[in-house]
Scaffold this motif. Structure first.
Motif, PDB file in Angstrom:
ATOM      1  N   GLY A 181      46.078 -56.125  19.123  1.00 33.20           N
ATOM      2  CA  GLY A 181      45.682 -54.994  19.357  1.00 33.20           C
ATOM      3  C   GLY A 181      44.719 -54.534  18.159  1.00 33.20           C
ATOM      4  N   GLU A 182      44.043 -53.431  17.850  1.00 27.76           N
ATOM      5  CA  GLU A 182      43.138 -53.023  16.620  1.00 27.76           C
ATOM      6  C   GLU A 182      43.811 -53.404  15.822  1.00 27.76           C
ATOM      7  N   THR A 212      42.164 -44.726   8.338  1.00 25.53           N
ATOM      8  CA  THR A 212      41.996 -45.957   8.602  1.00 25.53           C
ATOM      9  C   THR A 212      43.001 -46.340   8.009  1.00 25.53           C
ATOM     10  N   VAL A 256      39.245 -55.716  18.128  1.00 20.77           N
ATOM     11  CA  VAL A 256      40.164 -55.864  18.570  1.00 20.77           C
ATOM     12  C   VAL A 256      41.033 -57.653  19.100  1.00 20.77           C
ATOM     13  N   THR A 261      35.501 -50.714  16.622  1.00 22.01           N
ATOM     14  CA  THR A 261      35.930 -51.499  16.437  1.00 22.01           C
ATOM     15  C   THR A 261      36.770 -52.604  16.682  1.00 22.01           C
ATOM     16  N   MET A 271      37.918 -51.867  11.524  1.00 18.65           N
ATOM     17  CA  MET A 271      36.967 -50.726  11.859  1.00 18.65           C
ATOM     18  C   MET A 271      35.652 -51.136  11.164  1.00 18.65           C
TER      19      MET A 271
END
Length: 231
Positions: A57-58, A171, A46, A44, A61
């Motif tokens: 945040g994320e 996703t 970030v 992931t 991926m």
């Protein structure tokens, strides 16, 4: 001012030097033979939260698989992937025989076939990060954190083209376009072969290019810090 690939510095969503990666592997304690042969890793991306410049945040991926050829269950990767993931099953059968031994065509591609094979399945990032120039560093770091004990890292020309695959389908981020990835692979040490992209971990060039990707990201971060007004 723009990045080396022409992306405007002031439009970067955040300081790219503050991006981080979180590697996750999920495996049941009561694992089946398939888990011994194929490890699925989610990496992931970030982004930082800083004074409202980015939601933080994320933001992306990557999914990678480690094809383990020497494992406690003696289940070979082609058998483990059969009936589970079409992309992975096809790729593993192309490289390895049903007993896990390297096929002749794979042996001809690498310096040594001793070790596992790491496969990059998909690369997804929030759309505002596409084409910013961070992809090379993100992929190089994600790969080398998992490549110890691997003889090769592979991906094919259809990376990101499996929308029915659960990690891709679920996703919330867009796949990085193949037009971008096609330029990223050689920049971190992959060479283009007729049916896939391959990085030979025994070669020094991919390691040198990883250092270069780090340096490029550091330079991009420095430019962002000096050119972006602070609030």
């Amino acid at each position: 001012m723009t990045t080396p690939n022409g992306f405007p510095i002031h439009e970067l969503p955040a300081d790219p030097g503050r991006l981080s990666l979180v590697h996750r592997k999920v495996q049941p304690v009561l694992a089946s033979a398939e888990y011994d042969a194929v490890e699925e890793w989610t990496v992931t991306v970030v982004a930082p939260q800083f004074r409202g410049r980015t939601t933080g945040g994320e933001v992306g991926m990557m999914t990678l698989y480690r094809l383990r050829r020497d494992n406690v269950s003696d289940c070979a990767p082609p058998t483990a992937a059969e009936g589970d993931d079409h992309w992975l099953a096809e790729l593993s059968r192309f490289l390895l025989d049903w007993d896990g031994s390297p096929r002749a065509r794979f042996a001809d591609m690498v310096s040594s076939t001793d070790g596992d094979v790491l496969a990059v399945h998909n690369v997804c990032l929030a759309a505002e990060w596409h084409g910013t120039g961070v992809e090379a560093a993100l992929l190089a770091e994600a790969i080398w954190a998992l490549a110890d004990g691997c003889c090769a890292v592979v991906t094919d020309s259809y990376t990101n083209a499996c929308p029915d695959h659960p990690p891709t389908a679920d996703t919330r981020w867009s796949p990085v376009p193949s037009t971008v990835l096609d330029g990223v692979w050689p920049s971190i040490g992959f060479r283009r072969l007729p049916s896939l992209h391959l990085l030979d971990t025994a070669h020094d060039e991919p390691r040198r290019l990883r250092k270069q990707a780090r340096a490029d990201l550091a330079a991009l971060s420095h430019t962002y810090q000096t050119r972006t007004p602070r609030h």
